[in-house]
Motif scaffolding. Structure first.
Motif, PDB file in Angstrom:
ATOM      1  N   ALA A 117     -14.230  -2.806 -12.675  1.00 59.87           N
ATOM      2  CA  ALA A 117     -14.163  -1.541 -11.932  1.00 59.87           C
ATOM      3  C   ALA A 117     -13.423  -0.480 -12.746  1.00 59.87           C
ATOM      4  CB  ALA A 117     -13.468  -1.764 -10.587  1.00 59.87           C
ATOM      5  N   ARG A 170     -15.108   2.881 -14.252  1.00 64.34           N
ATOM      6  CA  ARG A 170     -14.578   4.183 -13.871  1.00 64.34           C
ATOM      7  C   ARG A 170     -14.324   5.039 -15.113  1.00 64.34           C
ATOM      8  NH1 ARG A 170      -9.184   6.021 -13.549  1.00 64.34           N
ATOM      9  NH2 ARG A 170      -8.989   7.875 -12.270  1.00 64.34           N
ATOM     10  N   SER A 191      -6.851  -0.786   2.551  1.00 63.97           N
ATOM     11  CA  SER A 191      -6.350  -1.807   1.624  1.00 63.97           C
ATOM     12  C   SER A 191      -6.101  -3.137   2.331  1.00 63.97           C
ATOM     13  CB  SER A 191      -5.055  -1.332   0.967  1.00 63.97           C
ATOM     14  OG  SER A 191      -4.001  -1.363   1.918  1.00 63.97           O
ATOM     15  N   ASP A 239     -10.245  10.343  -7.308  1.00 63.28           N
ATOM     16  CA  ASP A 239     -10.937  11.104  -8.348  1.00 63.28           C
ATOM     17  C   ASP A 239     -11.634  12.321  -7.755  1.00 63.28           C
ATOM     18  OD1 ASP A 239     -10.115   9.467 -10.354  1.00 63.28           O
ATOM     19  OD2 ASP A 239     -11.852   8.146 -10.226  1.00 63.28           O
ATOM     20  N   PHE A 257     -13.557   2.633  -4.693  1.00 62.21           N
ATOM     21  CA  PHE A 257     -12.966   2.159  -5.946  1.00 62.21           C
ATOM     22  C   PHE A 257     -11.684   1.371  -5.666  1.00 62.21           C
ATOM     23  CE2 PHE A 257      -9.718   3.050  -9.224  1.00 62.21           C
ATOM     24  CZ  PHE A 257     -10.274   2.349 -10.277  1.00 62.21           C
ATOM     25  N   TRP A 258     -10.815   1.956  -4.835  1.00 60.37           N
ATOM     26  CA  TRP A 258      -9.542   1.270  -4.540  1.00 60.37           C
ATOM     27  C   TRP A 258      -9.763   0.062  -3.645  1.00 60.37           C
ATOM     28  CZ3 TRP A 258      -5.852   2.141  -7.715  1.00 60.37           C
ATOM     29  CH2 TRP A 258      -5.741   3.394  -8.323  1.00 60.37           C
ATOM     30  N   ARG A 279     -16.227   8.432 -16.184  1.00 55.41           N
ATOM     31  CA  ARG A 279     -15.489   9.682 -16.376  1.00 55.41           C
ATOM     32  C   ARG A 279     -15.755  10.297 -17.744  1.00 55.41           C
ATOM     33  NH1 ARG A 279      -9.717  10.465 -14.853  1.00 55.41           N
ATOM     34  NH2 ARG A 279      -9.343   9.308 -16.748  1.00 55.41           N
ATOM     35  N   THR A 302     -12.266  -1.867  -3.733  1.00 52.04           N
ATOM     36  CA  THR A 302     -12.731  -2.933  -4.630  1.00 52.04           C
ATOM     37  C   THR A 302     -11.545  -3.604  -5.310  1.00 52.04           C
ATOM     38  OG1 THR A 302     -14.677  -1.588  -5.058  1.00 52.04           O
ATOM     39  CG2 THR A 302     -14.314  -3.454  -6.521  1.00 52.04           C
ATOM     40  N   LEU A 303     -10.616  -2.784  -5.817  1.00 54.11           N
ATOM     41  CA  LEU A 303      -9.443  -3.341  -6.492  1.00 54.11           C
ATOM     42  C   LEU A 303      -8.608  -4.166  -5.513  1.00 54.11           C
ATOM     43  CD1 LEU A 303      -7.992  -0.683  -8.939  1.00 54.11           C
ATOM     44  CD2 LEU A 303      -9.769  -2.349  -9.286  1.00 54.11           C
ATOM     45  N   ASP A 304      -8.579  -3.728  -4.243  1.00 53.66           N
ATOM     46  CA  ASP A 304      -7.779  -4.443  -3.243  1.00 53.66           C
ATOM     47  C   ASP A 304      -8.498  -5.661  -2.707  1.00 53.66           C
ATOM     48  OD1 ASP A 304      -5.485  -2.869  -3.268  1.00 53.66           O
ATOM     49  OD2 ASP A 304      -6.421  -1.344  -2.019  1.00 53.66           O
ATOM     50  N   ARG A 348      -6.960   5.232   2.399  1.00 51.76           N
ATOM     51  CA  ARG A 348      -6.864   4.187   1.378  1.00 51.76           C
ATOM     52  C   ARG A 348      -5.864   3.121   1.801  1.00 51.76           C
ATOM     53  NH1 ARG A 348      -5.292   6.596  -3.425  1.00 51.76           N
ATOM     54  NH2 ARG A 348      -3.267   6.678  -2.453  1.00 51.76           N
ATOM     55  N   ALA A 358       0.878  -1.173   0.000  1.00 48.18           N
ATOM     56  CA  ALA A 358       0.000   0.000   0.000  1.00 48.18           C
ATOM     57  C   ALA A 358       0.913   1.219   0.000  1.00 48.18           C
ATOM     58  CB  ALA A 358      -0.897   0.007   1.227  1.00 48.18           C
ATOM     59  N   MET A 390     -12.085  -6.751 -11.035  1.00 48.92           N
ATOM     60  CA  MET A 390     -11.173  -5.615 -10.999  1.00 48.92           C
ATOM     61  C   MET A 390     -11.185  -4.865 -12.329  1.00 48.92           C
ATOM     62  SD  MET A 390      -7.112  -5.518 -10.918  1.00 48.92           S
ATOM     63  CE  MET A 390      -7.162  -5.685 -12.693  1.00 48.92           C
ATOM     64  N   ALA A 393      -4.261  10.214  -5.868  1.00 43.98           N
ATOM     65  CA  ALA A 393      -4.912   9.208  -6.716  1.00 43.98           C
ATOM     66  C   ALA A 393      -6.377   8.995  -6.354  1.00 43.98           C
ATOM     67  CB  ALA A 393      -4.151   7.878  -6.662  1.00 43.98           C
ATOM     68  N   GLN A 407      -0.642   3.733  -8.433  1.00 44.41           N
ATOM     69  CA  GLN A 407      -1.388   2.874  -7.516  1.00 44.41           C
ATOM     70  C   GLN A 407      -1.784   1.568  -8.181  1.00 44.41           C
ATOM     71  OE1 GLN A 407      -1.954   3.207  -4.325  1.00 44.41           O
ATOM     72  NE2 GLN A 407      -1.158   5.258  -4.017  1.00 44.41           N
ATOM     73  N   ILE A 436       1.467  -0.706  -8.407  1.00 43.00           N
ATOM     74  CA  ILE A 436       1.920  -1.416  -7.199  1.00 43.00           C
ATOM     75  C   ILE A 436       0.983  -2.558  -6.831  1.00 43.00           C
ATOM     76  CG2 ILE A 436       3.122   0.583  -6.200  1.00 43.00           C
ATOM     77  CD1 ILE A 436       0.731   0.533  -4.117  1.00 43.00           C
ATOM     78  N   ARG A 437      -0.229  -2.556  -7.391  1.00 40.64           N
ATOM     79  CA  ARG A 437      -1.135  -3.680  -7.148  1.00 40.64           C
ATOM     80  C   ARG A 437      -0.870  -4.802  -8.148  1.00 40.64           C
ATOM     81  NH1 ARG A 437      -3.079   0.685  -4.989  1.00 40.64           N
ATOM     82  NH2 ARG A 437      -4.524   0.571  -3.248  1.00 40.64           N
ATOM     83  N   SER A 463      -2.153  12.271 -11.235  1.00 40.64           N
ATOM     84  CA  SER A 463      -2.759  12.102  -9.911  1.00 40.64           C
ATOM     85  C   SER A 463      -2.293  10.829  -9.207  1.00 40.64           C
ATOM     86  CB  SER A 463      -4.283  12.085 -10.031  1.00 40.64           C
ATOM     87  OG  SER A 463      -4.690  10.880 -10.643  1.00 40.64           O
ATOM     88  N   GLY A 464      -1.404  10.063  -9.853  1.00 41.25           N
ATOM     89  CA  GLY A 464      -0.858   8.885  -9.183  1.00 41.25           C
ATOM     90  C   GLY A 464      -1.712   7.633  -9.315  1.00 41.25           C
ATOM     91  N   VAL A 465      -2.787   7.719 -10.107  1.00 42.00           N
ATOM     92  CA  VAL A 465      -3.656   6.542 -10.270  1.00 42.00           C
ATOM     93  C   VAL A 465      -2.875   5.392 -10.920  1.00 42.00           C
ATOM     94  CG1 VAL A 465      -5.662   5.654 -11.516  1.00 42.00           C
ATOM     95  CG2 VAL A 465      -5.817   7.819 -10.305  1.00 42.00           C
TER      96      VAL A 465
END
Lengths: 189, 212
Positions: B4, B8, A135, A76, A87-88, B12, A90-92, A131, A67, B1, A74, B79, B82-83, B74-76
């Motif tokens: 999602a 998104r 996570s 929105d 959103f995050w 947007r 869910t991904l995690d 976040r 994390a 995933m 990051a 993120q 790293i996943r 924005s670093g999305v």
């Protein structure tokens, strides 16, 4: 077993060597406190730990989910805080209660329905930290987590990191502000 | 995933009037032609299908700047990286999400444009069929271009120079399919497939380079 280890890592940015032969190992419950002046490579070290930046030499060993709290949040801007975090989550693959629990842990519950764009600097920092908390990842990489936080928020942050460590988590914290991290390995750049 | 990520991206696309702007631009371009070449109905009906394709190409450029650049900033993307999400998967999800926000409104607007240009029902049908086949390629190309120009100053202008030449085959076969029959439609589908399959990898390489 969760682990984060640097083995003789060197970092070069734009042809300039920032640090070299940096080695440390973190196991469950361990923390590292990275300090150093501006431009010493604290953020680069965090990005190398996250695998976003390749080290100039050496190796990084990561066992466990990551994390990351970086300068960019990051989240929105047009969504509500709770939705942006969900959103995050869910991904995690985090549990449904993870987001409300993380919001409560960072004292953000009253702002759950507020759009991210209206949050202040300190609130965004805490939102990004929420976040990380939500996570459920064992390895926390925190780049300047105390920036823009008031003293009570810094204390809460220190408590969250301590709690994470008692659950067997790992924390790597790069900061120029004092954060209480008992028994942390000190990495001075 | 992946769902999602797609959701998104599609959200947007519609949020903040993004899709409305693209459609308004598309109709405006389509309307410029009658002004430029005169209101003669037979002439308009003959060039109308091509006009819609050219307008669609130009409208596809509109959202390019906001497809990847903001996520890099924005670093999305960090993120997601790293996943352990492969960037090609991120790019493919973005392309699908963008297509969902781009193609349906565009195809609806093409009906309006066809009315304005006095196209016959048969021509409109072939234009819509062509757009259905061509827009996936156009959406994927937009993602790849967005990734290539992310972080550049004047990204919008550079995006046009990168994207339009690569989209020319879609224009040729799309407009060609209007009176050229099924051969052109097959070639259009082939070009679109090539772009849809290849662009995510180009986008992924560009996004990784941008994150470094």
């Amino acid at each position: 077993m969760n682990r984060l280890a640097f083995d003789r890592v060197a970092c070069a940015r734009r042809g300039q060597l920032l640090f070299e032969t940096l080695s440390f190992a973190l196991g469950p419950g361990d923390a590292a406190l990275v300090t150093g002046p501006n431009g010493a490579g604290k953020s680069s070290l965090v990005r190398i730990a996250a695998g976003l930046l390749a080290p100039a030499s050496g190796a990084v060993i990561r066992d466990g989910g990551l994390a990351l709290l970086a300068e960019a949040t990051a989240l929105d801007h047009d969504r509500t805080l709770a939705d942006a975090l969900r959103f995050w989550a869910t991904l995690d693959g985090a549990a449904r209660e993870a987001v409300p629990a993380a919001l409560a842990a960072l004292d953000l519950t009253p702002l759950a329905a507020a759009p991210v764009r209206i949050l202040s600097t300190g609130q965004r920092r805490r939102a990004a930290m929420a976040r990380v908390v939500a996570s459920g990842s064992p390895i926390w990489l925190l780049d300047e987590p105390a920036n823009g936080l008031d003293q009570p928020a810094v204390d809460r942050l220190a408590a969250l990191i301590a709690e994470h460590r008692t659950r067997g988590g790992i924390a790597l914290v790069a900061t120029h502000l004092p954060i209480a991290l008992p028994d942390a390995i000190e990495v001075r750049l | 995933m992946i769902a999602a990520l797609v959701w998104r991206e599609a959200r947007r696309g519609y949020a903040g009037g993004g899709a409305t702007l693209v459609i308004a631009f598309f109709l405006l371009v389509a309307l410029l032609f009658p002004f430029a070449i005169g209101p003669e109905a037979t002439l308009l009906a003959r060039v109308g299908g091509g006009v819609i394709w050219a307008a669609a190409l130009l409208a596809a450029l509109m959202p390019v700047e906001r497809l990847v650049g903001p996520d890099l900033e924005s670093g999305v993307l960090d993120q997601l990286a790293i996943r352990g999400t492969p960037m090609a998967v991120v790019a493919a999800a973005k392309a699908l999400g963008h297509w969902l926000a781009f193609a349906p409104p565009l195809m609806l607007a093409a009906v309006i444009a066809a009315g304005l240009l006095d196209l016959s029902a048969a021509t409109l049908w072939r234009v819509e069929l062509g757009l259905a086949l061509g827009t996936p390629g156009l959406a994927a190309l937009a993602i790849a271009t967005g990734a290539l120009v992310a972080g550049l100053r004047g990204a919008g202008a550079v995006a046009g120079l990168v994207m339009l030449p690569l989209a020319v085959p879609l224009l040729i076969f799309g407009a060609g399919a209007i009176d050229g029959g099924s051969g052109a439609l097959k070639l259009l589908a082939a070009v679109s497939l090539l772009l849809t399959a290849g662009a995510p990898f180009v986008a992924a390489a560009a996004m990784r380079a941008g994150m470094d």
